[in-house]
Design a protein around this motif. Structure first.
Motif, PDB file in Angstrom:
ATOM      1  N   TYR A  83      71.377 -63.682 -13.949  1.00  0.00           N
ATOM      2  CA  TYR A  83      72.044 -64.985 -14.079  1.00  0.00           C
ATOM      3  C   TYR A  83      72.495 -65.400 -12.696  1.00  0.00           C
ATOM      4  CZ  TYR A  83      71.452 -64.823 -19.012  1.00  0.00           C
ATOM      5  OH  TYR A  83      70.861 -64.804 -20.245  1.00  0.00           O
ATOM      6  N   LEU A  84      71.989 -66.562 -12.269  1.00  0.00           N
ATOM      7  CA  LEU A  84      72.019 -66.883 -10.844  1.00  0.00           C
ATOM      8  C   LEU A  84      73.038 -67.930 -10.421  1.00  0.00           C
ATOM      9  CD1 LEU A  84      68.178 -66.661 -10.170  1.00  0.00           C
ATOM     10  CD2 LEU A  84      69.926 -64.879 -10.021  1.00  0.00           C
ATOM     11  N   GLY A  85      74.251 -67.805 -10.937  1.00  0.00           N
ATOM     12  CA  GLY A  85      75.349 -68.595 -10.390  1.00  0.00           C
ATOM     13  C   GLY A  85      75.415 -70.031 -10.862  1.00  0.00           C
ATOM     14  N   GLU A  86      76.105 -70.852 -10.114  1.00  0.00           N
ATOM     15  CA  GLU A  86      76.437 -72.211 -10.546  1.00  0.00           C
ATOM     16  C   GLU A  86      75.206 -73.088 -10.792  1.00  0.00           C
ATOM     17  OE1 GLU A  86      79.204 -73.745  -7.702  1.00  0.00           O
ATOM     18  OE2 GLU A  86      80.846 -72.439  -8.405  1.00  0.00           O
ATOM     19  N   LYS A  87      74.152 -72.857 -10.044  1.00  0.00           N
ATOM     20  CA  LYS A  87      72.962 -73.701 -10.200  1.00  0.00           C
ATOM     21  C   LYS A  87      72.173 -73.370 -11.465  1.00  0.00           C
ATOM     22  CE  LYS A  87      69.927 -70.665  -7.464  1.00  0.00           C
ATOM     23  NZ  LYS A  87      70.892 -69.569  -7.231  1.00  0.00           N
ATOM     24  N   ASP A  88      72.410 -72.171 -11.998  1.00  0.00           N
ATOM     25  CA  ASP A  88      71.660 -71.679 -13.165  1.00  0.00           C
ATOM     26  C   ASP A  88      72.289 -72.239 -14.443  1.00  0.00           C
ATOM     27  OD1 ASP A  88      70.493 -70.243 -15.221  1.00  0.00           O
ATOM     28  OD2 ASP A  88      70.860 -68.266 -14.317  1.00  0.00           O
ATOM     29  N   LEU A  89      71.580 -73.139 -15.089  1.00  0.00           N
ATOM     30  CA  LEU A  89      72.154 -73.828 -16.257  1.00  0.00           C
ATOM     31  C   LEU A  89      72.345 -72.902 -17.458  1.00  0.00           C
ATOM     32  CD1 LEU A  89      70.318 -77.272 -16.048  1.00  0.00           C
ATOM     33  CD2 LEU A  89      72.614 -76.655 -15.247  1.00  0.00           C
ATOM     34  N   ALA A  90      71.794 -71.703 -17.407  1.00  0.00           N
ATOM     35  CA  ALA A  90      72.003 -70.742 -18.495  1.00  0.00           C
ATOM     36  C   ALA A  90      73.217 -69.855 -18.223  1.00  0.00           C
ATOM     37  CB  ALA A  90      70.768 -69.862 -18.676  1.00  0.00           C
ATOM     38  N   ALA A  91      73.736 -69.903 -17.010  1.00  0.00           N
ATOM     39  CA  ALA A  91      74.835 -69.013 -16.617  1.00  0.00           C
ATOM     40  C   ALA A  91      76.193 -69.629 -16.922  1.00  0.00           C
ATOM     41  CB  ALA A  91      74.737 -68.711 -15.126  1.00  0.00           C
ATOM     42  N   HIS A  92      77.141 -68.800 -17.269  1.00  0.00           N
ATOM     43  CA  HIS A  92      78.496 -69.295 -17.516  1.00  0.00           C
ATOM     44  C   HIS A  92      79.052 -69.976 -16.276  1.00  0.00           C
ATOM     45  CE1 HIS A  92      79.078 -66.101 -20.923  1.00  0.00           C
ATOM     46  NE2 HIS A  92      78.292 -67.099 -21.269  1.00  0.00           N
ATOM     47  N   ALA A  93      78.638 -69.514 -15.128  1.00  0.00           N
ATOM     48  CA  ALA A  93      79.137 -70.079 -13.872  1.00  0.00           C
ATOM     49  C   ALA A  93      78.631 -71.496 -13.615  1.00  0.00           C
ATOM     50  CB  ALA A  93      78.758 -69.172 -12.710  1.00  0.00           C
ATOM     51  N   SER A  94      77.702 -71.961 -14.450  1.00  0.00           N
ATOM     52  CA  SER A  94      77.204 -73.332 -14.256  1.00  0.00           C
ATOM     53  C   SER A  94      78.313 -74.357 -14.493  1.00  0.00           C
ATOM     54  CB  SER A  94      76.026 -73.609 -15.188  1.00  0.00           C
ATOM     55  OG  SER A  94      76.434 -73.545 -16.533  1.00  0.00           O
ATOM     56  N   HIS A  95      79.394 -73.945 -15.140  1.00  0.00           N
ATOM     57  CA  HIS A  95      80.533 -74.843 -15.346  1.00  0.00           C
ATOM     58  C   HIS A  95      81.571 -74.694 -14.247  1.00  0.00           C
ATOM     59  CE1 HIS A  95      79.036 -75.935 -19.279  1.00  0.00           C
ATOM     60  NE2 HIS A  95      78.880 -74.666 -19.557  1.00  0.00           N
ATOM     61  N   GLY A  96      81.214 -73.912 -13.231  1.00  0.00           N
ATOM     62  CA  GLY A  96      82.135 -73.729 -12.111  1.00  0.00           C
ATOM     63  C   GLY A  96      83.107 -72.594 -12.340  1.00  0.00           C
ATOM     64  N   ARG A  97      84.023 -72.481 -11.421  1.00  0.00           N
ATOM     65  CA  ARG A  97      84.977 -71.375 -11.440  1.00  0.00           C
ATOM     66  C   ARG A  97      86.041 -71.641 -12.497  1.00  0.00           C
ATOM     67  NH1 ARG A  97      86.187 -68.261  -6.042  1.00  0.00           N
ATOM     68  NH2 ARG A  97      87.467 -66.559  -6.828  1.00  0.00           N
ATOM     69  N   THR A  98      86.130 -70.774 -13.483  1.00  0.00           N
ATOM     70  CA  THR A  98      87.139 -70.905 -14.539  1.00  0.00           C
ATOM     71  C   THR A  98      87.772 -69.538 -14.772  1.00  0.00           C
ATOM     72  OG1 THR A  98      85.607 -70.345 -16.311  1.00  0.00           O
ATOM     73  CG2 THR A  98      85.729 -72.670 -15.700  1.00  0.00           C
ATOM     74  N   LYS A  99      88.730 -69.513 -15.638  1.00  0.00           N
ATOM     75  CA  LYS A  99      89.400 -68.248 -15.937  1.00  0.00           C
ATOM     76  C   LYS A  99      88.390 -67.216 -16.438  1.00  0.00           C
ATOM     77  CE  LYS A  99      93.346 -66.432 -18.535  1.00  0.00           C
ATOM     78  NZ  LYS A  99      94.382 -66.759 -19.531  1.00  0.00           N
ATOM     79  N   ARG A 100      87.481 -67.656 -17.308  1.00  0.00           N
ATOM     80  CA  ARG A 100      86.525 -66.717 -17.869  1.00  0.00           C
ATOM     81  C   ARG A 100      85.586 -66.142 -16.810  1.00  0.00           C
ATOM     82  NH1 ARG A 100      81.788 -67.724 -22.364  1.00  0.00           N
ATOM     83  NH2 ARG A 100      81.494 -69.595 -21.124  1.00  0.00           N
ATOM     84  N   THR A 101      85.105 -66.991 -15.926  1.00  0.00           N
ATOM     85  CA  THR A 101      84.077 -66.559 -14.971  1.00  0.00           C
ATOM     86  C   THR A 101      84.648 -65.964 -13.686  1.00  0.00           C
ATOM     87  OG1 THR A 101      83.956 -68.789 -14.022  1.00  0.00           O
ATOM     88  CG2 THR A 101      82.430 -68.275 -15.806  1.00  0.00           C
TER      89      THR A 101
END
Length: 203
Positions: free
Chosen positions: A45-63
Motif C-alpha cells: 500500500y503506497l501512501g497518499e497517492k494510492d487510492l486503495a490505501a488508508h493514507a489516501s485520506h491524508g494523515r489522521t488519527k488512524r493512519t
DNA sequence: GGCTCGATCTTG
DNA sequence: AAGATCGAGCCC
C-alpha cells in the motif's frame, strides 16, 4: 538459530520489502505460548497517492502509525470484527505499508508450534491462516499492538527463514479494493507460487 | 449528530 | 448472496 529481522531489513521500496517478506516468519508470543507462520502472501500500500490505501485520506488519527518510522505494526479494525496487520515501511512522514495476507503454519524443532492442533481438528490446515483477518484472529493480534515495534519483547516479531527468488513469486492485483479507481488493478499483491496457503489464487 | 461503507469471513 | 458489527471519514 532464529534471527530476528532488524531495521536494515526495512530499507528499500515498499514493493521490494513486500517481496522480501515472503518466506519470512511472523512470530507472536503471549506468556509462554508462541505462534509462528511463514508469510506466503502480502500486499503493498503506497501512501497518499494510492487510492486503495488508508493514507489516501491524508494523515489522521488512524493512519498515524503508518506515517511513523518503518518496522512498526499498523493494526486496524475492519468490518467491525476483524483486525488486519501491516508492516510499516519508509521513513517518517511517508505512509506506506505491507498488508500480511496469509501464513503457512510451520513446524519447528519437530514440534508443531502453530496452530494449536486440538483447536483445529477437522479443519484443513491450508485454511487456518489464509486471510488477513483470520491470521490476526488466530495469533491474537489486535489494536493494542498498533504502533508496536516488531521485536521479541513486544511479543510480535519477524524472523529470517527463507529467501524466495523472483521466479517463485506471483504478482497480481490486490484483493477487496474495487473502489480504488485507477489503483484497483495495480499488481501490488505478491504471493509464493504454488503455495496452497494463500487466500486467493490466480486473480 | 448521523450516515455510509470498508485492505473480511462465514454460512447458505 | 447476504449478514455480522463498529469506527473512521465525511457531511451536515
Amino acid at each position: 538459530m532464529s534471527k530476528v529481522l532488524k531495521k536494515d531489513f526495512f530499507i528499500g521500496s515498499t514493493e521490494e520489502i513486500t517481496q522480501r517478506l515472503l518466506g519470512k516468519l511472523l512470530c507472536r508470543s503471549i506468556g509462554t505460548r508462541i505462534w509462528k507462520g511463514k508469510i506466503v502472501e502480502a500486499e503493498s500500500y503506497l501512501g497518499e497517492k494510492d487510492l486503495a490505501a488508508h493514507a489516501s485520506h491524508g494523515r489522521t488519527k488512524r493512519t498515524e502509525t503508518m506515517y511513523g518510522p518503518p518496522g512498526h505494526a499498523y493494526v486496524y479494525l475492519i468490518y467491525g470484527m476483524y483486525n488486519c496487520l501491516n508492516v510499516v515501511t519508509q521513513e517518517e512522514g511517508t505512509a506506506e505499508a505491507v498488508l500480511i495476507r496469509a501464513l503457512e503454519p510451520i513446524v519447528l524443532d519437530g514440534e508443531k508450534i502453530v496452530p494449536d492442533q486440538d483447536a483445529y481438528e477437522g479443519r484443513s490446515i491450508e485454511k487456518i491462516l489464509n486471510g488477513p483477518g483470520k491470521l490476526c484472529r488466530e495469533f491474537q493480534i489486535d489494536k493494542s499492538l498498533n504502533g508496536a515495534t516488531f521485536s521479541r519483547k513486544n511479543g510480535l516479531w519477524l524472523e529470517e527463514y527463507e529467501d524466495i527468488p523472483p521466479e517463485r513469486i506471483v504478482r497480481a492485483k490486490r484483493i477487496g479494493v474495487e473502489y480504488a479507481k485507477q489503483w484497483k488493478d495495480k499488481p501490488l499483491r505478491f504471493y509464493i507460487k504454488d503455495s496452497s496457503f494463500v487466500s486467493k489464487k490466480n486473480i
